[in-house]
Design a protein around this motif. Structure first.
Motif, short mmCIF file in Angstrom:
data_model
loop_
_atom_site.label_atom_id
_atom_site.label_comp_id
_atom_site.label_asym_id
_atom_site.label_seq_id
_atom_site.Cartn_x
_atom_site.Cartn_y
_atom_site.Cartn_z
N GLY A 50 0.85 -1.25 -0.03
CA GLY A 50 0.20 -0.03 0.14
C GLY A 50 0.81 1.25 0.06
O GLY A 50 0.25 2.29 0.19
N LYS A 51 2.10 1.30 -0.21
CA LYS A 51 2.90 2.35 -0.34
C LYS A 51 3.25 2.72 -1.83
O LYS A 51 4.52 2.60 -2.16
CB LYS A 51 4.31 1.92 0.44
N ALA A 111 0.34 10.17 -16.60
CA ALA A 111 -0.64 9.06 -16.60
C ALA A 111 -1.09 8.78 -15.34
O ALA A 111 -2.28 8.57 -14.98
CB ALA A 111 0.33 7.97 -17.20
N VAL A 112 -0.33 9.09 -13.96
CA VAL A 112 -0.49 8.62 -12.76
C VAL A 112 -1.62 9.61 -12.25
O VAL A 112 -2.62 9.21 -11.54
CB VAL A 112 0.68 8.62 -11.91
N HIS A 113 -1.32 10.88 -12.66
CA HIS A 113 -2.18 12.11 -12.20
C HIS A 113 -3.64 11.84 -13.08
O HIS A 113 -4.76 11.94 -12.40
CB HIS A 113 -1.82 13.28 -12.78
N ILE A 114 -3.85 11.34 -14.13
CA ILE A 114 -4.99 11.03 -14.80
C ILE A 114 -5.62 9.93 -14.10
O ILE A 114 -6.89 9.88 -14.16
CB ILE A 114 -4.67 11.10 -16.44
N ASN A 115 -4.94 9.09 -13.63
CA ASN A 115 -5.40 7.86 -13.13
C ASN A 115 -5.80 7.89 -11.78
O ASN A 115 -6.30 7.10 -10.88
CB ASN A 115 -4.53 6.61 -13.18
N TRP A 117 -3.98 9.25 -9.23
CA TRP A 117 -2.86 8.79 -8.24
C TRP A 117 -2.90 7.36 -7.91
O TRP A 117 -2.61 6.96 -6.50
CB TRP A 117 -2.72 9.89 -7.17
N LYS A 118 -3.46 6.53 -8.43
CA LYS A 118 -3.72 5.01 -8.23
C LYS A 118 -2.90 4.15 -9.11
O LYS A 118 -2.99 4.45 -10.36
CB LYS A 118 -5.13 4.69 -8.22
N GLY A 124 -0.59 0.10 -15.33
CA GLY A 124 0.50 -1.10 -15.73
C GLY A 124 0.45 -1.47 -17.45
O GLY A 124 1.42 -1.54 -17.92
N ILE A 125 -0.88 -1.60 -17.79
CA ILE A 125 -0.97 -1.94 -19.20
C ILE A 125 -0.39 -1.11 -19.98
O ILE A 125 0.37 -1.04 -20.99
CB ILE A 125 -2.22 -2.21 -19.56
N VAL A 126 -0.79 0.44 -19.90
CA VAL A 126 -0.38 1.51 -20.55
C VAL A 126 1.04 1.73 -20.50
O VAL A 126 1.75 1.96 -21.39
CB VAL A 126 -1.25 2.66 -20.04
N SER A 127 1.53 1.45 -19.26
CA SER A 127 2.88 1.57 -18.96
C SER A 127 3.88 0.67 -19.63
O SER A 127 4.83 0.88 -20.50
CB SER A 127 3.53 1.66 -17.63
N LEU A 128 3.31 -0.61 -19.88
CA LEU A 128 4.06 -1.70 -20.53
C LEU A 128 3.97 -1.60 -22.05
O LEU A 128 4.84 -1.69 -22.56
CB LEU A 128 3.30 -3.29 -20.22
N PHE A 129 2.83 -0.95 -22.70
CA PHE A 129 2.85 -0.75 -23.96
C PHE A 129 3.70 0.47 -24.46
O PHE A 129 4.53 0.32 -25.34
CB PHE A 129 1.24 -0.16 -24.29
#
Length: 156
Positions: A50-51, A111-115, A117-118, A124-129
């Motif tokens: 959770g960190k 991307a984290v902001h749009i998501n 901050w989760k 993960g899929i977007v980052s991997l792509f």
């Protein structure tokens, strides 16, 4: 470096030379993945606890540290070892790759902001792509398939 690291780098060098793969491509793929695995494992472990802030710090800090620490060996070589000759970098795509890595850090924050901050499977899929696209373009650029860059192998 440890003996194991020297052996791994030597083995990868021999494999690359045998298969006609430039050193930069070997570095972009196998060596980069091998050095990033410990950071990935650490990020996954703290994210599961959770960190997520620690996981993000590890990811971004690792990339920034890797990029900015390139200056240290160049500085040492040009100031203390060989003060006459500059360091020659055997990479036609260094500017492209460095700019892309810098943009990937910015993209990750956006991307984290749009998501919200989760860190979830969608991010993960977007980052991997994005990583696959980056690695593919960087390798194609280094091989001279895209861009106007002839392949240069290391001189002995």
């Amino acid at each position: 470096m440890s003996c194991v690291s020297d052996c791994v780098f030597s083995v990868l060098y021999v494999i690359g030379e045998t298969l006609g793969i430039p050193d930069t491509v070997m570095g972009l793929t196998l060596l980069a993945a091998g050095t990033s695995i410990p950071d990935t494992v650490a990020s996954v472990m703290v994210a599961r606890e959770g960190k997520a802030d620690m996981a993000m710090s590890n990811i971004v800090g690792s990339n920034v540290f890797d990029m900015l620490c390139l200056g240290l060996p160049w500085f040492i070589k040009t100031v203390f070892v060989d003060t006459v000759n500059p360091v020659e970098v055997n990479s036609t795509g260094l500017v492209f790759i460095s700019a892309t890595l810098l943009l990937s850090i910015v993209f990750l924050f956006v991307a984290v902001h749009i998501n919200g901050w989760k860190l979830d499977w969608k991010l993960g899929i977007v980052s991997l792509f994005c990583y696959v696209v980056f690695a593919t373009l960087a390798i194609l650029y280094e091989l001279g398939i895209i861009g106007n860059n002839p392949v240069r192998l290391c001189a002995d």
